[in-house]
Scaffold this motif. Structure first.
Motif, PDB file in Angstrom:
ATOM      1  N   ILE A  72       0.525  -1.034   0.085  1.00 56.08           N
ATOM      2  CA  ILE A  72       0.166  -0.283  -0.642  1.00 56.08           C
ATOM      3  C   ILE A  72       1.086   0.878   0.079  1.00 56.08           C
ATOM      4  N   GLU A  73       2.317   1.257   0.393  1.00 59.80           N
ATOM      5  CA  GLU A  73       3.015   2.226   0.521  1.00 59.80           C
ATOM      6  C   GLU A  73       3.555   2.873  -0.091  1.00 59.80           C
ATOM      7  N   GLU A  74       4.171   1.557  -1.826  1.00 61.92           N
ATOM      8  CA  GLU A  74       4.431   1.660  -3.080  1.00 61.92           C
ATOM      9  C   GLU A  74       3.023   1.956  -3.743  1.00 61.92           C
ATOM     10  N   LEU A  75       2.098   1.302  -3.511  1.00 59.73           N
ATOM     11  CA  LEU A  75       0.847   2.341  -4.172  1.00 59.73           C
ATOM     12  C   LEU A  75       0.219   3.779  -4.054  1.00 59.73           C
ATOM     13  N   LEU A  76       0.992   4.428  -3.140  1.00 61.05           N
ATOM     14  CA  LEU A  76       0.653   5.608  -2.694  1.00 61.05           C
ATOM     15  C   LEU A  76       1.995   6.115  -3.667  1.00 61.05           C
ATOM     16  N   ILE A  77       3.034   5.870  -2.798  1.00 59.82           N
ATOM     17  CA  ILE A  77       3.803   6.888  -3.936  1.00 59.82           C
ATOM     18  C   ILE A  77       4.064   7.212  -5.467  1.00 59.82           C
ATOM     19  N   LYS A  78       3.125   5.424  -5.728  1.00 59.36           N
ATOM     20  CA  LYS A  78       2.520   5.391  -7.515  1.00 59.36           C
ATOM     21  C   LYS A  78       1.663   6.547  -8.063  1.00 59.36           C
ATOM     22  N   ARG A  79       0.843   6.298  -6.613  1.00 63.56           N
ATOM     23  CA  ARG A  79      -0.628   6.921  -7.276  1.00 63.56           C
ATOM     24  C   ARG A  79      -0.412   8.682  -7.044  1.00 63.56           C
ATOM     25  N   LYS A  80       1.055   8.819  -6.564  1.00 65.49           N
ATOM     26  CA  LYS A  80       1.473  10.267  -6.479  1.00 65.49           C
ATOM     27  C   LYS A  80       2.203  11.144  -7.352  1.00 65.49           C
ATOM     28  N   LYS A  81       3.599  10.071  -8.266  1.00 63.17           N
ATOM     29  CA  LYS A  81       3.595  10.268  -9.550  1.00 63.17           C
ATOM     30  C   LYS A  81       2.771  10.584 -10.362  1.00 63.17           C
ATOM     31  N   GLU A  82       1.664   9.574 -10.057  1.00 60.92           N
ATOM     32  CA  GLU A  82       0.914   9.951 -11.602  1.00 60.92           C
ATOM     33  C   GLU A  82       0.053  11.008 -11.474  1.00 60.92           C
ATOM     34  N   VAL A  83      -0.698  11.678 -10.246  1.00 60.95           N
ATOM     35  CA  VAL A  83      -1.390  12.820  -9.637  1.00 60.95           C
ATOM     36  C   VAL A  83      -0.425  13.954 -10.584  1.00 60.95           C
ATOM     37  N   GLU A  84       0.867  14.341 -10.225  1.00 57.49           N
ATOM     38  CA  GLU A  84       2.023  14.588 -10.669  1.00 57.49           C
ATOM     39  C   GLU A  84       1.998  15.278 -11.864  1.00 57.49           C
ATOM     40  N   ASN A  85       2.287  13.600 -12.475  1.00 56.42           N
ATOM     41  CA  ASN A  85       2.475  14.343 -13.576  1.00 56.42           C
ATOM     42  C   ASN A  85       1.499  14.408 -14.439  1.00 56.42           C
ATOM     43  N   ALA A  86      -0.060  14.320 -14.484  1.00 55.67           N
ATOM     44  CA  ALA A  86      -1.275  15.268 -14.924  1.00 55.67           C
ATOM     45  C   ALA A  86      -1.406  15.802 -14.301  1.00 55.67           C
ATOM     46  N   TYR A  87      -1.180  16.854 -13.199  1.00 58.49           N
ATOM     47  CA  TYR A  87      -1.724  18.110 -12.749  1.00 58.49           C
ATOM     48  C   TYR A  87      -0.622  18.446 -12.432  1.00 58.49           C
TER      49      TYR A  87
END
Length: 578
Positions: A72-87
């Motif tokens: 779940i920690e790795e998933l949070l990091i991954k989701r953060k990167k996705e949000v940073e790249n998209a917005y």
């Protein structure tokens, strides 16, 4: 309990609940009469899914989480990167996501989360499902495609996270067992969820090598293509790569397999139990199919250097001159070949990621130029002839077909450098630290539409592979043209010109296919490429071109399709998608 009860307790629609079951996230018992009977565990699982989906977590990532492939920690990091790249202004959005993840980790799944499922790409059973796996330097990607229905069924991405801290700053190494374990677990997860898969293809990072013993087990780290050891100086004031050229008249670069092996040999770093070597994707194919000898496709073998592209075999004379005949060379094939089986599914020999990306992005192989602009950039086009010049690298594709390839080391990283420059100024002025790409893109687009001439930007900020000491520049600055818009447009133009300079005078091509994050995120880049090359540009629909290309290669090898031209009918471009 019945589905109406589940709807009341979860707030999900019947369609969403059945969609999650269809995707393999939910296992539901059925009564004798065929009706579904939901358990309390099913309710808990659905609440977890709803929480994660409300944060934008993909269904495939939830599969990886439930399959213990990602924490779940790795998933949070991954989701953060996705949000940073998209917005651009992602901070407030990420705070909401962080709160949901924190509650998830605490086991608080009963929160009133507002979410309505809108993505319903349910799987339709098919006889032409193929799995493609791409073992990249920083990530491992996999895609399930349906060739007959021309659809990407599902895509998965994992962090590679196999890096090794080395004693020398010149070394760049990864743990092959970590990579192997991740790929095996990922393949098992996907094959279990899609039991009708007909073939598996593998591709990955080229040039690098891992030593193996006679049992086919890794006895060294994977030395990647980013390794710089062969640029170290020998005692006679030349580098290892320069010494190879002096002895053989063959030019290879640091990070190439034989350059690495030459350095290791002279510095007694070749493991005593080493029998042979191979690429990381060849090693994974060996393990998937329970083989102990690597069979290497020409597209991978050529990436090691000291390879004769005319005879499609290793240059044994040069290898002997360098004293590197102390190790068995892998067998090489130029065929669409099945290496073995994984759970009774045919697995093809691995192919190079450049070749796989070309196959996975281009529909008309003969008439198309592939331009990929990500962190680096690359231009590739097919040739029937084994000829090249100093600007282009000749890479075998398959029997009697080649790819001519030109690579720029900086590429999209140049634009990231410009964005960082402006962001550092804004931060210094006590403003926020938000990414500035949207503003730069708009300024560049406005300058283009107003026919303002861009600044002359040479984007060789990382040098060239043949000359790492060369530097970039910004020229032709006047009082009138020194604007942020013309500077941004100059960077975009410079990135494209690096690739254009690789093109022959009369390539007889009719289309550019553009791929990579930079092309997709910088709207004006497509127009700049069209103007510069004088050809129409299509944007590749598949974000994971290499995985798709590996899948198509294996489909040919397993006789799911007859040939490369039938396989390429799977390819579509953004304008084709309704």
């Amino acid at each position: 309990m019945f589905i109406n009860d589940v709807v009341k307790r979860t707030g999900l629609t019947k369609k969403a609940i059945r969609f999650y079951e269809d995707k393999g996230l939910l296992s539901v018992q059925r009564q004798i009469n065929g009706y579904r009977s939901y358990s309390e565990d099913n309710i808990l699982t659905l609440k977890k899914i709803k929480m994660l989906r409300s944060c934008g977590v993909s269904v495939s990532d939830i599969k990886l989480l439930f399959g213990n492939m990602i924490t779940i920690e790795e998933l949070l990091i991954k989701r953060k990167k996705e949000v940073e790249n998209a917005y651009e202004n992602y901070s407030s959005m990420f705070e909401d996501i962080l709160n949901v993840f924190q509650n998830y980790k605490k086991g608080q799944y009963d929160l009133d989360v507002q979410f309505n499922e809108t993505t319903y790409n349910s799987f339709i059973p098919s006889d032409t499902l193929i799995l493609g796996i791409d073992i990249g330097t920083t990530s491992i990607s996999a895609v399930v495609i349906d060739i007959e229905n021309k659809t990407n069924v599902e895509t998965y991405t994992l962090d590679n996270a196999a890096g090794i801290k080395s004693s020398s700053p010149c070394f760049n190494e990864q743990n092959p067992r970590i990579i192997h374990d991740k790929v095996i677990k990922l393949a098992e997860l996907i094959v279990t969820g899609y039991p009708g898969i007909k073939a598996i293809g593998v591709t990955g990072q080229m040039h690098g090598i891992v030593y193996i013993d006679e049992k086919g087990d890794a006895v060294s780290p994977l030395v990647t293509w980013q390794d710089k050891r062969a640029d170290e100086m020998l005692e006679n004031s030349c580098t290892y790569c320069e010494k190879i050229f002096e002895v053989t008249s063959k030019r290879i670069y640091t990070g190439f397999g034989f350059a690495t092996h030459y350095y290791n040999l002279l510095n007694e770093l070749v493991p005593s139990s080493a029998y042979s070597f191979c690429s990381i994707m060849d090693y994974v194919v060996m393990k998937l199919t329970n083989q102990y000898r690597p069979l290497i496709h020409v597209s991978v073998a050529a990436s090691f250097g000291l390879f004769d592209t005319k005879t499609l075999s290793f240059d044994k004379e040069s290898i002997l001159k360098l004293g590197m005949d102390n190790i068995a060379l892998p067998d090489v094939t130029d065929e669409f070949f099945i290496a073995g089986n994984y759970k009774k599914i045919p697995v093809s020999v691995a192919i190079g990621d450049n070749q796989a990306s070309f196959i996975g992005a281009v529909e008309n192989l003969h008439e198309t130029v592939l331009v990929n602009i990500g962190t680096g950039s690359q231009i590739s086009f097919m040739s029937d002839f084994c000829v090249t010049d100093d600007r282009l690298e000749l890479r075998p594709l398959f029997k009697d077909k080649y790819i001519l390839c030109g690579s720029a080391l900086c590429g999209g990283a140049s634009y990231a450098l410009l964005e960082s420059f402006f962001r550092s100024y804004i931060k210094a002025s006590n403003s926020d630290n938000s990414l500035q790409y949207d503003i730069l893109n708009k300024l560049a687009y406005d300058a283009y539409k107003q026919n303002k001439k861009p600044l002359a930007v040479n984007t060789l900020f990382s040098g060239k592979r043949s000359n790492p000491n060369i530097q970039g520049s910004i020229l032709n600055i006047t009082r009138e043209n020194f604007t942020p818009g013309q500077l941004a447009l100059g960077f975009i133009t410079g990135i494209c010109k690096e690739l254009y300079d690789f093109m022959p005078i009369n390539p007889e091509k009719k289309l550019i296919v553009a791929s990579g994050n930079a092309v997709r995120k910088i709207p004006v880049m497509k127009q700049v490429i069209e103007d510069m090359f004088g050809l129409p540009v299509q944007i590749s629909y598949n974000n994971e071109e290499a995985s798709v290309g590996a899948a198509l290669f294996s489909a040919i090898a397993a006789n799911v399709v007859k040939n490369i031209y039938e396989a390429s009918a799977f390819i579509s471009y953004r304008e084709d998608i309704k």
